[in-house]
Write an enzyme that holds these catalytic residues in place. Structure first.
Site, PDB file in Angstrom:
ATOM      1  N   ASP A 164      -4.106   2.901  -5.145  1.00  0.00           N
ATOM      2  CA  ASP A 164      -2.806   3.063  -4.743  1.00  0.00           C
ATOM      3  C   ASP A 164      -2.180   1.860  -3.959  1.00  0.00           C
ATOM      4  O   ASP A 164      -1.496   1.834  -3.095  1.00  0.00           O
ATOM      5  CB  ASP A 164      -2.460   4.121  -3.936  1.00  0.00           C
ATOM      6  N   ASP A 174       0.944  -1.132  -0.071  1.00  0.00           N
ATOM      7  CA  ASP A 174      -0.061  -0.075   0.066  1.00  0.00           C
ATOM      8  C   ASP A 174       0.795   1.447   0.139  1.00  0.00           C
ATOM      9  O   ASP A 174       1.784   1.359   0.650  1.00  0.00           O
ATOM     10  CB  ASP A 174      -0.740  -0.125   1.110  1.00  0.00           C
ATOM     11  N   LYS A 227      -6.612  11.704  10.722  1.00  0.00           N
ATOM     12  CA  LYS A 227      -6.151  10.832   9.599  1.00  0.00           C
ATOM     13  C   LYS A 227      -7.005  11.027   8.184  1.00  0.00           C
ATOM     14  O   LYS A 227      -6.270  11.510   7.312  1.00  0.00           O
ATOM     15  CB  LYS A 227      -6.415   9.556   9.760  1.00  0.00           C
TER      16      LYS A 227
END
Length: 1226
Positions: free
Chosen positions: A1145, A918, A987
């Site tokens: 991604d 990742d 986050k």
């Protein structure tokens, strides 16, 4: 003159003069006095005012409660004139029609001869005479129509009927078919323009714009609306081509051709469709006439025109001299005979007939050799391919030919109750009745439409309701009825779905009839034969293989169909008509569940209004009686479109924007919002060779074969059927939904809190139903393919991000879906494979995010007992796996580790398990690389470090420092937040800042995170989230200075481009052209019997939405870069023989090849950012938007030039350091 010579060659000199066309036939005129216009305007005003008042009444009725029932009596009867004559408001008749036709920019002028000029003069004089008669004929019915508002349509019908009488010529005595085509065509030319109004207003306000707008639409040939009008005409002509009705097609064409205003909507393609219709019947005289018509309007024939003429000659073999002259004329127009076979698309036996005609004059002519493919050394060896693929192809083909797939639900294992048996029998009886009722209603509707042939006009939907057998339309409507949620669905969604199903079946029938399917079968057999060979040479990519095989196949139809997509508004019209039939035809006895009630038939479906946000939305909702019967029946069969199921054979490779993915199902290369056409136009204008890298990357992703992890699937299904588990993300059934506390039976005595509680319970029940059905679909599809190998064909969005085509079950799904997927190809773990499985498991737990890889591996070895217990006793053991971030993937990984570690030789253990790598806040990685930002690069792991850098923790730490300072200075909210600023809280906002989240959106994210903390005081939620988002933005600005500079440069550039009236466009480093589809669109109103639909349009003839253009450009640009990086990685993994798939991604491969993929991933990131990306973007935009050649520039242009030229300066980060960064992707 060139065309006249060709005409002479085709027909011979004796027949040239006699083949004149009665140009006045089928022409519509309108000539009214100023008085009459004033009276009509008054009627329009009163009618529109009445509509406004009606809409207001409905709105007030709906505003008292969330849903207001619409009276059954309000449903207008079908077969009214709602679907007739949409051209009235698009093409202004009368004096405007006397203007000469404007020539399109891309249409080559053919020099008309003096003979043509003379003919035109005669036609013009004849038109003037007819117009004088028509002015008298049209005035009387117009005056009659002013007494009432509703009979206005009838008055126009009479006017048209009288006009037709005066238009009859000796050559067409009382031809009803002629009237049909004329009236139908007349009604159909401008589908979009008729709805070109926003909310209902009094007519007087818009009188001026109504008069001018149609002319403006027809003059702007680059506008989307103009192109949609053209597309509508061509789709109608294609319908007649499909129905084998060349006479109808020609009459429709003549109607447009004979009007100088409407003629502007015709291009060469429209004439070519009619030519093809006649060519199939071998009628050369008609084709000759169409060539003459082309010249008369200043258009030149193209290759397709000559192909049609030669096909016709190949069928009836005229004189050699005629064919020779035709071929000579083709050459004198700058074409070559070879181009007919290289560039034209053929159906059925068209190609053979063209070749036959050419060989009459050139007996030794051979088809041109296939073009040499651009070779790229790539490995296509896939161990799992076998000779069974031919059989799999046949299964896939059968599934797509049926258009739908019916599968057993995972709930089918539940025991069947007597109540369910009784309900199923009842439902079967009702469905049989409904089938007959719908069929009768459809046939009656079509009969009423066909009667319009002799009345006011041809219903525009009639040919679209003739494309398939009636039974198929009924089947489609019943399928929609069976899948309707108890909460209902919006009209627009249902209409779109109904019409799309019709369109998909029509495309399938076209492919069958054109013999395209036979050719695909033949080529696919060779394609998979080559893939199945273990010793297959690695000369070609899948696309190159396919192109080579197509070229070698030679004869037969082309694999690309001529584009025949239907405009969005047409789809909605057709869908709304079918929906209205369904609502009116489907009824149920009121006493079916309660015999004491009156035995009266009531509708099964109701039209209601509800509010979604501030919008009033029309819904179709099933009656509670129907919902109850369906619920009691507990049916276990689910029906899906065949495109919703994974493919049972490798996908057809993408070779162009129009061809690839499924065998028969029509699939777009690029996804876009309904009604948008600009992306498709951009792809068509792009040279095909520029799209090859993108097509090859999609083929690589689609060629990955999958299978089901059966042990994990069985555990999930057992929990799903045992009331679910919200903690494990398995939705419980609706029977577990919360119920309101006991309240008085009379709802009028409820207090405010009781009503609020009821609304919350309803909302929760609706959410639970939606989640439960989503999980049911995914698990049922997985169960259906549990013993099969399957594939996910891919396409992309407008930014280049890739997605699997089957929408429900795929690897982009949630934790549950990913856990049940395995690679079909197995590979040995090798020396480091087991270690990678263990590291992958710890990554899935989320427990050691800040630890080095070696520490994660050691931790996995420490807890091997827990891992093995989870694998052996998932539901009865210590259940360690349940307390992880991704529990189901963690369980699947535990099982794989247990099997590998217990095998005699773990390195030789064949693993099918996908291991993920990742990106570390991938958007910020691209920004840091673009700006060569050293501090930013360290924060997002572009620099080598011994432990992973956590950007979220870094930002949280920065925010905490800001908070401490403010708390010391007495800021109350900073003091309240003590102890609550954490990585988890910041986050999401940090992750989405790079993708353009605003402070408003960021505040909502913060509020949601703070709500999850039980100890946080609720009264400070708003203030604290507002404070935090401000500090997060400040922290990022301080840490990522180069990132903010680039983001600001992109935003400001997009703002100036949008303010200049243009949309933002760019081209990715792989050559994919991108345009942002954000416009300040006024909703288009679609008039339907049931209700008027307000449809948002993405037309480029409207002004760009400056706010959306500027806010979306930075995230869209970064998304286009991350998709480019992924595609480069995919292509180079293909070259190395790796199995590779991605979730944006997050890259997946076998445990054996993780190290190789990691190396490729880093190499391609460095290669991508070694390009002058920002400099190239600046140069592209300067060339596109600032026209450097011009001496005098507007102020905005100078400002834009200055902005685009001022590319942000880069820092000193050494990009090659990425090659050694362990945690760049990990």
């Amino acid at each position: 003159m060139a065309l006249l010579r060709l005409r002479a060659a085709l027909l011979g000199p004796a027949r040239l003069r006699g083949a004149g066309i009665p140009w006045s036939v089928l022409r519509s005129y309108s000539s009214t006095s100023a008085k009459e216009k004033a009276r009509r305007n008054a009627i329009c005003e009163r009618t529109e005012l009445l509509e406004v008042l009606k809409a207001r009444v409905k709105q007030l009725q709906a505003s008292n409660v969330p849903e207001a029932m619409v009276n059954k009596a309000e449903l207008a009867p079908l077969g009214n004139d709602k679907y007739q004559d949409p051209l009235r408001k698009v093409v202004a008749p009368g004096p405007a029609e006397e203007q000469p036709a404007a020539r399109g920019r891309d249409e080559s002028p053919a020099r008309p001869s003096s003979w043509v000029e003379k003919l035109k003069k005669e036609m013009y004089i004849r038109q003037l005479k007819v117009e004088r008669k028509l002015s008298i004929a049209a005035s009387q019915p117009a005056l009659e129509g002013q007494a009432k508002a509703k009979p206005k349509g009838k008055a126009k019908a009479k006017a048209k009927a009288k006009a037709k009488k005066s238009l009859k010529s000796p050559k067409s005595p009382k031809s009803p078919k002629a009237k049909v085509a004329a009236a139908w065509s007349q009604s159909h030319a401008g589908l979009h323009g008729v709805y070109a109004r926003g909310k209902p207003r009094v007519a007087a306000v818009k009188e001026g714009t109504k008069a001018q707008r149609p002319q403006r639409v027809l003059e702007d040939k680059d506008s989307s609306q103009y192109k949609i009008l053209q597309q509508t005409i061509q789709s109608n002509l294609e319908c007649f081509l499909f129905l084998r009705q060349p006479e109808e097609a020609e009459r429709l064409l003549l109607l447009y051709h004979s009007s100088p205003v409407k003629r502007r909507l015709l291009n060469v393609n429209a004439y070519n469709i009619v030519m093809r219709s006649w060519a199939r019947k071998g009628h050369l005289q008609h084709i000759n006439r169409l060539f003459f018509m082309l010249e008369s309007v200043g258009l030149r024939p193209n290759l397709d025109s000559y192909a049609a003429a030669l096909e016709c000659m190949g069928r009836n073999q005229p004189s050699t001299k005629a064919i020779r002259r035709c071929v000579q004329q083709l050459k004198s127009d700058g074409f070559h005979v070879d181009e007919l076979f290289q560039k034209c698309l053929f159906e059925e036996d068209e190609k053979e007939k063209v070749l036959r005609a050419i060989r009459i004059v050139q007996p030794n002519y051979q088809l041109p050799p296939p073009p040499k493919p651009q070779t790229c050394k790539s490995s296509l060896l896939q161990d799992f391919y076998s000779k069974e693929l031919q059989e799999r192809f046949q299964q896939q083909l059968e599934m797509e030919l049926d258009n739908t797939v019916t599968i057993e639900s995972v709930e089918s294992t539940k025991p069947l109750t007597p109540q369910a048996i009784k309900a199923r029998k009842l439902l079967a009886t009702l469905r049989s009745h409904w089938h007959d009722s719908i069929l009768q209603a459809l046939q009656k509707s079509k009969h009423n439409m066909s009667k319009l042939k002799t009345a006011s006009g041809y219903n525009i939907l009639y040919p679209y309701l003739c494309l398939l057998p009636d039974e198929e339309y009924v089947g489609i409507m019943l399928q929609i009825l069976n899948t309707l949620s108890p909460q209902g669905e919006s009209l627009a969604v249902l209409a779109r779905e109904l019409a799309s199903k019709v369109y998909n079946r029509y495309i399938t029938q076209r492919k069958l009839r054109s013999r395209q399917l036979e050719k695909v079968q033949e080529i696919y057999e060779d394609y998979i034969h080559l893939l199945a060979k273990d010793s297959q040479p690695d000369e070609y990519l899948p696309r190159e293989y396919w192109e080579k095989l197509v070229a070698e196949a030679g004869f037969g139809p082309s694999l690309n169909l001529k584009d025949c997509s239907w405009p969005y508004m047409l789809l909605l019209r057709l869908g709304m008509h079918m929906l209205e039939l369904l609502v009116q035809a489907v009824k149920v006895p009121r006493n079916i569940l309660n015999p004491r009630l009156e035995p009266k038939l009531i509708p099964v479906l109701y039209h209601i209004y509800s509010f979604r946000s501030s919008w009033q939305v029309g819904l179709i909702k099933p009656h509670p009686i129907f919902s109850q019967i369906v619920s009691d029946a507990a049916e276990t069969l689910l029906t899906f479109n065949s495109s919703a199921i994974p493919m049972l054979c490798p996908p057809v490779p993408w070779t162009s924007p129009h061809f690839g993915a499924f065998v028969l199902n029509d699939t777009k290369l690029m996804r876009f919002v309904d009604g948008a056409v600009q992306h498709q136009l951009l792809l068509e204008q792009c040279p095909l060779v520029n799209l090859h890298p993108v097509l090859d990357a999609l083929n690589q992703l689609g060629n990955c074969a999958w299978k089901i992890n059966q042990p994990v699937l069985d555990i999930i299904i057992s929990i799903f059927n045992d009331k679910g588990n919200e903690k494990l993300d398995i939705p419980p059934p609706i029977s577990e939904a919360p119920r309101p506390s006991a309240a008085p039976s009379n709802s009028s005595t409820w207090n405010k809190s009781q009503k609020h509680e009821l609304l919350l319970c309803k909302k929760k029940a609706a959410e639970m139903h939606s989640l439960r059905m989503d999980a049911l679909y995914k698990l049922s599809i997985a169960n259906y393919v549990r013993d099969k190998v399957f594939w996910f064909p891919h396409n992309m969005d407008f930014r280049g991000r890739t997605y699997p085509c089957p929408p429900y079950f795929n690897h982009l799904g949630n934790d549950v879906t990913r856990a049940i997927l395995l690679f079909a190809e197995g590979r040995p773990l090798g020396p480091k494979g087991l270690d990678w499985l263990k590291i992958h498991l710890i990554n899935l737990t989320g427990l050691k995010k800040k630890s080095a890889l070696q520490e994660r591996l050691e931790y996995a070895n420490e807890i091997m007992e827990e891992i093995l217990d989870s694998a052996d006793h998932p539901l009865t053991g210590r259940k360690w796996w349940m307390n992880t971030d991704e529990p189901w993937q963690a369980l699947a990984c535990c099982m794989e580790i247990a099997k590998a570690s217990r095998s005699p030789d773990p390195a030789a253990y064949i693993s099918h398990f996908p291991v993920h790598q990742d990106g570390s806040c991938n958007g910020l990685q691209h920004y840091a690389a673009l700006g060569r930002d050293l501090i930013g690069a360290i924060s997002v792991n572009l620099m080598p470090c011994s432990v992973p850098q956590d950007v979220y923790s870094a930002v949280a730490q920065q925010v905490e420092e800001f908070r401490k300072k403010d708390a010391e200075q007495g800021v109350k909210v900073a003091q309240v937040l003590q102890g609550f600023v954490s990585r988890k809280v910041v986050k999401q906002t940090v992750m989405t800042v790079v993708y353009g989240v605003t402070r408003y959106g960021g505040r909502l994210q913060m509020e949601k995170r703070l709500k999850e903390i039980d100890e946080f005081p609720e009264e400070y939620l708003w203030e604290a989230s507002h404070y935090l988002v401000k500090q997060v933005f400040n922290g990022i600005k301080e840490m990522f200075s180069a990132t903010r500079d680039i983001q600001n440069w992109l935003t400001e550039s997009a703002k100036l481009i949008a303010q200049s009236g243009r949309t933002v466009e760019w081209v990715t480093p792989l050559g994919l052209p991108i345009v942002q589809p954000y416009y300040r669109s006024r909703p288009t109103v679609l008039n339907c019997s049931m209700q008027n639909l307000s449809v948002k349009n993405s037309n480029n003839n409207q002004k760009p939405d400056t706010v959306k253009q500027k806010n979306a450009f930075p995230p869209n640009f970064i998304h286009s870069l991350d998709s480019t990086h992924m595609m480069l990685t995919a292509l180079h993994c293909l070259r190395q023989g790796l199995t590779f798939v991605s979730v944006h991604d997050c890259y997946w491969t076998h445990a054996l090849t993780v190290d190789v993929m990691n190396q490729i991933c880093r190499q391609q990131f460095v290669a991508l950012h070694s390009e002058k990306i920002l400099q190239d973007l600046s140069e592209f935009m300067l060339e596109k938007y600032c026209s450097p050649g011009r001496e005098t520039r507007a102020l905005w242009q100078k400002k834009l030039m200055e902005q685009l030229s001022n590319v942000p300066k880069t820092g000193e980060f050494n990009l090659k350091k990425v090659m050694d960064s362990t945690y760049f992707f990990s």
